[in-house]
Write a protein that holds these residues in place. Structure first.
Motif, PDB file in Angstrom:
ATOM      1  N   ARG A  12       0.840  -1.210   0.000  1.00 57.11           N
ATOM      2  CA  ARG A  12       0.000   0.000   0.000  1.00 57.11           C
ATOM      3  C   ARG A  12       0.877   1.263   0.000  1.00 57.11           C
ATOM      4  O   ARG A  12       0.475   2.309  -0.475  1.00 57.11           O
ATOM      5  N   CYS A 134     -11.889  -2.940  -2.364  1.00 53.60           N
ATOM      6  CA  CYS A 134     -11.898  -4.403  -2.356  1.00 53.60           C
ATOM      7  C   CYS A 134     -10.579  -4.889  -2.940  1.00 53.60           C
ATOM      8  O   CYS A 134     -10.029  -4.261  -3.846  1.00 53.60           O
ATOM      9  N   THR A 137      -8.099  -9.606  -5.751  1.00 48.36           N
ATOM     10  CA  THR A 137      -8.079 -11.076  -5.713  1.00 48.36           C
ATOM     11  C   THR A 137      -9.378 -11.631  -5.140  1.00 48.36           C
ATOM     12  O   THR A 137      -9.566 -12.847  -5.072  1.00 48.36           O
ATOM     13  N   GLU A 156      -1.918  -0.391 -13.390  1.00 49.77           N
ATOM     14  CA  GLU A 156      -0.540   0.101 -13.483  1.00 49.77           C
ATOM     15  C   GLU A 156       0.168  -0.174 -12.162  1.00 49.77           C
ATOM     16  O   GLU A 156      -0.320   0.209 -11.093  1.00 49.77           O
ATOM     17  N   GLY A 157       1.304  -0.843 -12.232  1.00 50.96           N
ATOM     18  CA  GLY A 157       2.067  -1.125 -11.021  1.00 50.96           C
ATOM     19  C   GLY A 157       1.370  -2.099 -10.093  1.00 50.96           C
ATOM     20  O   GLY A 157       1.608  -2.084  -8.883  1.00 50.96           O
TER      21      GLY A 157
HETATM   22  C1  LIG Z   1       2.807   0.607  -7.056  1.00 49.12           C
HETATM   23  S1  LIG Z   1       1.211   1.002  -6.448  1.00 49.12           S
HETATM   24  C2  LIG Z   1       0.478   1.635  -7.953  1.00 49.12           C
HETATM   25  C3  LIG Z   1      -0.690   2.506  -7.671  1.00 49.12           C
HETATM   26  C4  LIG Z   1      -1.225   3.236  -8.897  1.00 49.12           C
HETATM   27  N1  LIG Z   1      -1.676   2.331  -9.901  1.00 49.12           N
HETATM   28  C5  LIG Z   1      -0.161   4.146  -9.450  1.00 49.12           C
HETATM   29  O1  LIG Z   1       0.323   3.902 -10.573  1.00 49.12           O
HETATM   30  O2  LIG Z   1       0.183   5.094  -8.765  1.00 49.12           O
HETATM   31  C6  LIG Z   1       0.437  -0.606  -6.270  1.00 49.12           C
HETATM   32  C7  LIG Z   1      -1.046  -0.502  -5.968  1.00 49.12           C
HETATM   33  O3  LIG Z   1      -1.636  -1.789  -6.056  1.00 49.12           O
HETATM   34  C8  LIG Z   1      -2.544  -1.913  -4.990  1.00 49.12           C
HETATM   35  N2  LIG Z   1      -2.752  -3.341  -4.747  1.00 49.12           N
HETATM   36  C9  LIG Z   1      -1.806  -4.294  -4.582  1.00 49.12           C
HETATM   37  N3  LIG Z   1      -2.383  -5.485  -4.387  1.00 49.12           N
HETATM   38  C10 LIG Z   1      -3.720  -5.278  -4.467  1.00 49.12           C
HETATM   39  C11 LIG Z   1      -4.853  -6.114  -4.357  1.00 49.12           C
HETATM   40  N4  LIG Z   1      -4.735  -7.428  -4.132  1.00 49.12           N
HETATM   41  N5  LIG Z   1      -6.071  -5.564  -4.485  1.00 49.12           N
HETATM   42  C12 LIG Z   1      -6.218  -4.229  -4.715  1.00 49.12           C
HETATM   43  N6  LIG Z   1      -5.180  -3.387  -4.836  1.00 49.12           N
HETATM   44  C13 LIG Z   1      -3.949  -3.901  -4.700  1.00 49.12           C
HETATM   45  C14 LIG Z   1      -1.879  -1.197  -3.836  1.00 49.12           C
HETATM   46  O4  LIG Z   1      -2.770  -0.885  -2.787  1.00 49.12           O
HETATM   47  C15 LIG Z   1      -1.346   0.027  -4.558  1.00 49.12           C
HETATM   48  O5  LIG Z   1      -2.307   1.042  -4.655  1.00 49.12           O
END
Ligand SMILES: C[S@@+](CC[C@H](N)C(=O)[O-])C[C@H]1O[C@@H](n2cnc3c(N)ncnc32)[C@H](O)[C@@H]1O
Length: 274
Positions: A12, A134, A137, A156-157
């Protein structure tokens, strides 16, 4: 101006690094993305962003990835102005504001509940836009999203933080749910990038771990024949390389010549039928 406290750890916390990367890009004389909302958000979050030690080059790389995914999103919405967009792992990314979708589009930003809560405090709402708190997964993110319109799933990411099994399940769920079909666009890293993750300063700062590396993008077609690869672009081949500082430009040119390095980071676009 109210300031929001954040106590995110692990994956996060990585969303703060990418947000900061976009903010730094927006400060530059010739930004790639020009995301001024990211800069405003950085000033409203009570967090020491300098601890990420994000260099100018890293900020440009984050912005380049975002710009390409914005372009693919906008291209899809230009053809399907009645589409639904599911933006998975949205973090604090302002894609919905940058792309400014046509009025007929319904857009859903999905991330963990505590991330979505922070978003609510930082950014305004807009017609046709909703947040879903949510895990991606968990199948619970899907039922509230209309199934019968062309769908664009953008992430993204995110994928590198999921497991192989979770990715495969996600692919099936997307094709099962969106019966009108659509596209999935996202970035992925290679297994070599997973093995080399100790070199990544953002991961060291956040304690997050990369878990999913993709060797062959056609693998998703093997998982689910409703998926077909449309476009595969290496991050080092993106057209904004000339905005990088000289040291990074030279590194990208070198990486282009060595196939395993060229494929460390990929941007992928798939078509899927419902
Ligand atoms: C590197 S950050 C990228 C955030 C955004 N996409 C950006 O480019 O700034 C990874 C994001 O994936 C979210 N994330 C990771 N695993 C997740 C999951 N199982 N369900 C929902 N979100 C998830 C994290 O909370 C975080 O916001």
């Amino acid at each position: 101006m109210t300031t929001e406290k954040v106590a995110f750890t692990g994956v996060r916390q990585t969303l703060l690094a990418t947000l900061y990367g976009r903010a730094l890009d927006s400060r530059s004389r010739l930004p790639v993305l020009g995301d001024t909302m990211a800069e405003e958000a950085v000033h409203r979050v009570a967090y020491d962003f300098t601890r990420f030690r994000i260099s100018e080059g890293e900020a440009v790389l984050v912005a380049m990835r975002g710009r390409r995914l914005d372009e693919w999103t906008a291209e899809f919405l230009a053809v399907h102005p009645d589409a639904v967009v599911a933006h998975l792992g949205c973090g604090l990314d302002c894609r919905v504001f940058r792309v400014a979708p046509p009025a007929g589009v319904r857009w859903f930003d999905v991330d963990y509940p505590e991330v979505v809560e922070l978003r609510r405090h930082l950014y305004p709402g807009r017609p046709g836009y909703r947040l879903i708190g949510c895990s991606v997964t968990d199948p619970g993110w899907l039922p509230d999203i209309p199934r019968d319109r062309p769908a664009l799933v953008v992430a993204e990411g995110l994928t590198m933080y999921l497991t192989d099994a979770a990715m495969e399940t996600l692919v099936h769920r997307i094709a099962d749910h969106f019966v009108a079909g659509g596209q999935a666009v996202f970035d992925a890293v290679s297994p070599l990038a997973i093995r080399a993750q100790r070199l990544n300063g953002i991961l060291r700062t956040t304690g997050a771990t990369l878990t999913w590396g993709l060797d062959d993008p056609r693998r998703l077609e093997g998982w689910d024949p409703r998926f077909a690869l449309l476009t595969e672009t290496a991050a080092v081949d993106l057209p904004w390389i000339d905005r990088l500082p000289a040291r990074y430009r030279a590194a990208c040119r070198f990486m282009r010549l060595v196939p395993p390095l060229r494929r460390l980071g990929l941007l992928l676009r798939y078509r899927f039928s419902g």
